[in-house]
Design an enzyme around this catalytic site. Sequence first.
Site, PDB file in Angstrom:
ATOM      1  N   THR A  88       1.858  -4.257   4.306  1.00 34.84           N
ATOM      2  CA  THR A  88       1.724  -4.514   5.748  1.00 34.84           C
ATOM      3  C   THR A  88       1.099  -5.881   6.055  1.00 34.84           C
ATOM      4  OG1 THR A  88      -0.455  -3.466   5.908  1.00 34.84           O
ATOM      5  CG2 THR A  88       1.481  -2.052   6.267  1.00 34.84           C
ATOM      6  N   ASP A  89       0.408  -6.472   5.071  1.00 40.22           N
ATOM      7  CA  ASP A  89      -0.333  -7.704   5.388  1.00 40.22           C
ATOM      8  C   ASP A  89       0.564  -8.863   5.806  1.00 40.22           C
ATOM      9  OD1 ASP A  89      -2.777  -6.557   5.047  1.00 40.22           O
ATOM     10  OD2 ASP A  89      -3.037  -7.200   2.973  1.00 40.22           O
TER      11      ASP A  89
ATOM     12  N   SER B 283       1.529  -7.394  -0.601  1.00 42.64           N
ATOM     13  CA  SER B 283       2.281  -8.426   0.112  1.00 42.64           C
ATOM     14  C   SER B 283       1.471  -9.696   0.336  1.00 42.64           C
ATOM     15  CB  SER B 283       2.826  -7.892   1.439  1.00 42.64           C
ATOM     16  OG  SER B 283       1.800  -7.710   2.381  1.00 42.64           O
TER      17      SER B 283
ATOM     18  N   THR C  12       0.813  -1.215   0.000  1.00 43.79           N
ATOM     19  CA  THR C  12       0.000   0.000   0.000  1.00 43.79           C
ATOM     20  C   THR C  12       0.845   1.263   0.000  1.00 43.79           C
ATOM     21  OG1 THR C  12      -1.827  -1.095   1.101  1.00 43.79           O
ATOM     22  CG2 THR C  12      -1.706   1.270   1.395  1.00 43.79           C
TER      23      THR C  12
HETATM   24  N1  ASP Z   1      -2.622  -5.523   0.957  1.00 49.58           N
HETATM   25  C1  ASP Z   1      -1.605  -4.556   1.226  1.00 49.58           C
HETATM   26  C2  ASP Z   1      -0.265  -5.262   1.249  1.00 49.58           C
HETATM   27  O1  ASP Z   1       0.049  -5.933   2.197  1.00 49.58           O
HETATM   28  C3  ASP Z   1      -1.869  -3.865   2.505  1.00 49.58           C
HETATM   29  C4  ASP Z   1      -0.826  -2.894   2.949  1.00 49.58           C
HETATM   30  O2  ASP Z   1       0.264  -2.786   2.440  1.00 49.58           O
HETATM   31  O3  ASP Z   1      -1.122  -2.178   3.914  1.00 49.58           O
HETATM   32  O4  ASP Z   1       0.456  -5.143   0.312  1.00 49.58           O
END
Ligand code: ASP
Length: 346
Positions: A95-96, A62, A16
């Site tokens: 973040t995932d 991710s 993200t």
């Molecule tokens: N779906 C995203 C990821 O993990 C969420 C994020 O980055 O906050 O790439």
Amino acid sequence: MNRAKPIIHVVSAGGTIAGTGVSATEFTYESVELSAADLVAAVDGLDRDVEIRADTLFTVGSQDLGPVQWLKLAQHVQVLAARSDVDGIVVTHGTDTLEEAAFFLDLVCRTEKPVVLTGAMRPATALSADGPRNLYQAVVAASAPQLRGGGVMVVINGLLLPGWQVVKANSIALDAFRAYPGGPAGRFMGGTLILTETPRPAPLAGAFHGHLTKSADFPLVGIAYVHGGCGDAPIRVWHESKCKGLVIAAFGAGTMSQPIADAARDLAAEGCVVVVSSRVGEVAVHVESMTGRGRGGLLPSGFLNPQKSATLLGFALAGGQQAPEVGHLFDLFSAHPHGIAYEAAS
Ligand code: ASP
């Protein structure tokens, strides 16, 4: 280091933080529109005290990353760390799966130089996007001499967290991350890092360094998630898959219904290495607390949640380890991170 400004290398691995939305207020966005160079360019003053270099490794969310990609990332980080013209490394990542990525890098990379992961809960185009601040503070951490030798770390939402302890605890909030079982090693006041702990490497930091030169093949490790009244179905599914390792996201401190415990022991008896973790947010599973006190071939995960347990179990199985040795690895995560040994009840 003997130069005017430390040199920090920023590697973008998607997420993200590199995402852009159709407007500043909509939740939906494309995960990976921006390159590492774009991310760096968006932060005013980032290169005031450091020299920044940047490259883009992955351009996906991710949720689409796993051991195959993290091995590539680890190899890249290790090559950068070996260069005399790099003083610290920042990885921007979704973040995932940030917690697994941080643990993975910790288990394979060996360097005294700070390796700092960061991400963002809001895309770059959002009102009050958190990515630029997180990147700025991650660069501050990566150039901090006090963090040399401290292992892999995560900087997010004004906190410095030991990488192996990072847990994503909220799906949408800015303060989505915490460190468990310890706590933050430091906090940021703008661009100033206030250390509250001496950062220490993870209990198994660099222990699987040899995997950096191996193929990306990781054995299949399953996670079986229990819920009230589920019978032995979550285990049976994995039984049929012939996986070499299984992590059970059990209840509470590792309790399981009798059907689950019996099915797990059957699987272990057939040679599958079975680790018992928990579906709760802050996991503590020990021999004394889990169902089947005598273990019966089942290994407690200590403080590791199911996804981190699967990461460690994958490495152990890739290295050909069997249940007793794997148990010793997990026992290292039963001790308090500040060195207070866990005392088993007699
Ligand atoms: N779906 C995203 C990821 O993990 C969420 C994020 O980055 O906050 O790439």
